[in-house]
Design a protein around this motif. Structure first.
Motif, PDB file in Angstrom:
ATOM      1  N   ARG A   1      26.684  30.476  42.942  1.00  0.00           N
ATOM      2  CA  ARG A   1      27.220  30.962  41.606  1.00  0.00           C
ATOM      3  C   ARG A   1      28.844  31.797  42.554  1.00  0.00           C
ATOM      4  N   MET A   2      29.815  32.751  41.310  1.00  0.00           N
ATOM      5  CA  MET A   2      30.905  32.674  41.702  1.00  0.00           C
ATOM      6  C   MET A   2      30.383  33.864  42.757  1.00  0.00           C
ATOM      7  N   GLU A   3      31.283  34.851  43.821  1.00  0.00           N
ATOM      8  CA  GLU A   3      30.698  36.538  44.174  1.00  0.00           C
ATOM      9  C   GLU A   3      31.675  37.495  44.742  1.00  0.00           C
ATOM     10  N   GLY A   4      32.289  38.206  44.424  1.00  0.00           N
ATOM     11  CA  GLY A   4      33.651  38.464  44.697  1.00  0.00           C
ATOM     12  C   GLY A   4      34.775  38.683  44.153  1.00  0.00           C
ATOM     13  N   GLN A   5      36.040  38.900  44.274  1.00  0.00           N
ATOM     14  CA  GLN A   5      37.106  38.906  44.027  1.00  0.00           C
ATOM     15  C   GLN A   5      37.304  37.624  43.624  1.00  0.00           C
ATOM     16  N   GLY A   6      38.004  37.105  42.743  1.00  0.00           N
ATOM     17  CA  GLY A   6      38.710  36.093  42.283  1.00  0.00           C
ATOM     18  C   GLY A   6      39.491  35.317  40.996  1.00  0.00           C
ATOM     19  N   SER A   7      39.440  34.751  40.748  1.00  0.00           N
ATOM     20  CA  SER A   7      40.265  34.041  39.873  1.00  0.00           C
ATOM     21  C   SER A   7      39.021  32.663  38.750  1.00  0.00           C
ATOM     22  N   TYR A   8      39.551  32.402  37.295  1.00  0.00           N
ATOM     23  CA  TYR A   8      38.850  31.220  36.901  1.00  0.00           C
ATOM     24  C   TYR A   8      39.571  31.183  35.694  1.00  0.00           C
ATOM     25  N   THR A   9      40.129  29.771  35.911  1.00  0.00           N
ATOM     26  CA  THR A   9      40.763  29.226  34.412  1.00  0.00           C
ATOM     27  C   THR A   9      39.849  28.876  33.749  1.00  0.00           C
ATOM     28  N   THR A  14      43.475  30.348  29.408  1.00  0.00           N
ATOM     29  CA  THR A  14      42.914  31.595  29.747  1.00  0.00           C
ATOM     30  C   THR A  14      42.695  31.889  30.596  1.00  0.00           C
ATOM     31  N   GLU A  15      43.462  32.549  31.702  1.00  0.00           N
ATOM     32  CA  GLU A  15      43.124  33.002  32.997  1.00  0.00           C
ATOM     33  C   GLU A  15      42.239  34.315  33.381  1.00  0.00           C
ATOM     34  N   TYR A  16      40.753  34.826  34.256  1.00  0.00           N
ATOM     35  CA  TYR A  16      40.396  35.540  34.076  1.00  0.00           C
ATOM     36  C   TYR A  16      40.730  36.154  36.212  1.00  0.00           C
ATOM     37  N   ARG A  17      41.418  36.748  36.637  1.00  0.00           N
ATOM     38  CA  ARG A  17      41.195  37.699  37.775  1.00  0.00           C
ATOM     39  C   ARG A  17      40.801  38.772  38.038  1.00  0.00           C
ATOM     40  N   GLY A  18      40.148  38.850  38.587  1.00  0.00           N
ATOM     41  CA  GLY A  18      39.456  39.852  38.859  1.00  0.00           C
ATOM     42  C   GLY A  18      37.810  40.064  39.636  1.00  0.00           C
ATOM     43  N   ALA A  19      36.371  41.055  39.463  1.00  0.00           N
ATOM     44  CA  ALA A  19      35.744  41.364  40.721  1.00  0.00           C
ATOM     45  C   ALA A  19      34.262  39.988  39.850  1.00  0.00           C
ATOM     46  N   LEU A  20      34.196  39.333  40.252  1.00  0.00           N
ATOM     47  CA  LEU A  20      32.869  38.730  40.018  1.00  0.00           C
ATOM     48  C   LEU A  20      31.532  38.749  40.703  1.00  0.00           C
ATOM     49  N   ARG A  21      30.252  38.746  39.618  1.00  0.00           N
ATOM     50  CA  ARG A  21      29.090  38.770  40.814  1.00  0.00           C
ATOM     51  C   ARG A  21      28.093  38.266  39.652  1.00  0.00           C
ATOM     52  N   ASP A  22      27.800  36.702  40.244  1.00  0.00           N
ATOM     53  CA  ASP A  22      26.030  36.715  39.793  1.00  0.00           C
ATOM     54  C   ASP A  22      26.988  35.193  38.745  1.00  0.00           C
ATOM     55  N   GLY A  23      28.663  35.018  39.158  1.00  0.00           N
ATOM     56  CA  GLY A  23      28.853  34.058  38.055  1.00  0.00           C
ATOM     57  C   GLY A  23      29.418  34.600  36.477  1.00  0.00           C
ATOM     58  N   MET A  24      29.484  36.063  36.695  1.00  0.00           N
ATOM     59  CA  MET A  24      30.311  37.026  35.252  1.00  0.00           C
ATOM     60  C   MET A  24      30.999  37.761  35.974  1.00  0.00           C
ATOM     61  N   PHE A  25      31.735  37.880  34.877  1.00  0.00           N
ATOM     62  CA  PHE A  25      32.640  39.419  35.129  1.00  0.00           C
ATOM     63  C   PHE A  25      31.735  40.159  35.289  1.00  0.00           C
ATOM     64  N   GLY A  27      32.913  44.485  37.134  1.00  0.00           N
ATOM     65  CA  GLY A  27      33.626  44.594  38.069  1.00  0.00           C
ATOM     66  C   GLY A  27      35.451  45.221  37.150  1.00  0.00           C
ATOM     67  N   GLU A  28      36.380  45.308  37.208  1.00  0.00           N
ATOM     68  CA  GLU A  28      37.864  45.490  36.991  1.00  0.00           C
ATOM     69  C   GLU A  28      38.322  43.952  37.443  1.00  0.00           C
ATOM     70  N   GLY A  29      38.816  43.999  35.474  1.00  0.00           N
ATOM     71  CA  GLY A  29      38.860  42.203  35.708  1.00  0.00           C
ATOM     72  C   GLY A  29      39.962  42.376  34.604  1.00  0.00           C
ATOM     73  N   GLU A  30      41.126  41.101  34.497  1.00  0.00           N
ATOM     74  CA  GLU A  30      42.183  40.969  33.283  1.00  0.00           C
ATOM     75  C   GLU A  30      42.127  39.454  32.707  1.00  0.00           C
ATOM     76  N   LEU A  31      41.993  39.882  31.963  1.00  0.00           N
ATOM     77  CA  LEU A  31      41.852  38.087  30.575  1.00  0.00           C
ATOM     78  C   LEU A  31      43.742  37.995  30.777  1.00  0.00           C
ATOM     79  N   LEU A  32      44.386  36.779  31.244  1.00  0.00           N
ATOM     80  CA  LEU A  32      45.965  36.805  30.610  1.00  0.00           C
ATOM     81  C   LEU A  32      45.929  35.577  29.856  1.00  0.00           C
ATOM     82  N   PHE A  33      46.511  35.450  28.799  1.00  0.00           N
ATOM     83  CA  PHE A  33      46.668  34.895  28.060  1.00  0.00           C
ATOM     84  C   PHE A  33      47.580  33.427  27.795  1.00  0.00           C
ATOM     85  N   PRO A  34      47.643  32.199  27.597  1.00  0.00           N
ATOM     86  CA  PRO A  34      49.002  31.444  27.422  1.00  0.00           C
ATOM     87  C   PRO A  34      49.640  31.977  26.999  1.00  0.00           C
TER      88      PRO A  34
END
Length: 157
Positions: A1-9, A14-25, A27-34
């Protein structure tokens, strides 16, 4: 599963940029919409606990005491920032000048709608969705159409 800082489209673009833990958003993060909008939040196990949405034009959404387009002040955000035009010149959309709508279509806010095919495409003409009956009726009843006549202000010579 995704852990740490990263991005997911996501498939929607829509893109998520920020903290990930156990495959989920988490911590601090943001969604960037098209469409250019952005939602910055603090997430806990994939659920935002606090956040703020900012529209593409810079308008920040407020869930309390929201005064934008509330019936008392009907100006578009660009009019609030830049001032009203002289009497007789109407601003039809927040984008000024407004987008040119393809012939036979409607501008439904996130793209153009063709009532014959019942397809909505984004402003780059990429497929978004097929309109259900209730959305079709709403668009026909309320949205700007390509054949709307606008009268441009022409100063006296």
């Amino acid at each position: 599963r995704m852990e740490g800082q990263g991005s997911y489209t996501l498939p929607t673009g829509t893109e998520y940029r920020g903290a990930l833990r156990d495959g989920m958003f988490d911590g601090e993060g943001e969604l960037l919409f098209p469409n250019g909008g952005r939602y910055r939040a603090v997430w806990h196990r994939g659920v935002p606990t606090q956040g703020k949405y900012t529209f593409a034009d810079g308008l920040e959404y407020k869930d309390k005491k929201w005064h934008y387009c509330d019936g008392y002040d009907r100006r578009f955000y660009t009019e609030i920032c830049s001032g009203l035009k002289p009497a007789g010149i109407s601003q039809l959309t927040n984008l000024d000048p407004p987008r040119k709508i393809p012939e036979g279509c409607y501008d439904c806010g996130d793209g153009f709608y063709n009532p014959e095919t019942r397809v909505i495409v984004d402003y780059e003409l990429r497929f978004l969705r097929n309109a259900a009956d209730d959305e079709h009726e709403w668009i026909i009843r309320t949205c700007r159409k390509a054949w709307d006549e606008t009268i441009e202000h022409k100063p006296k010579p």
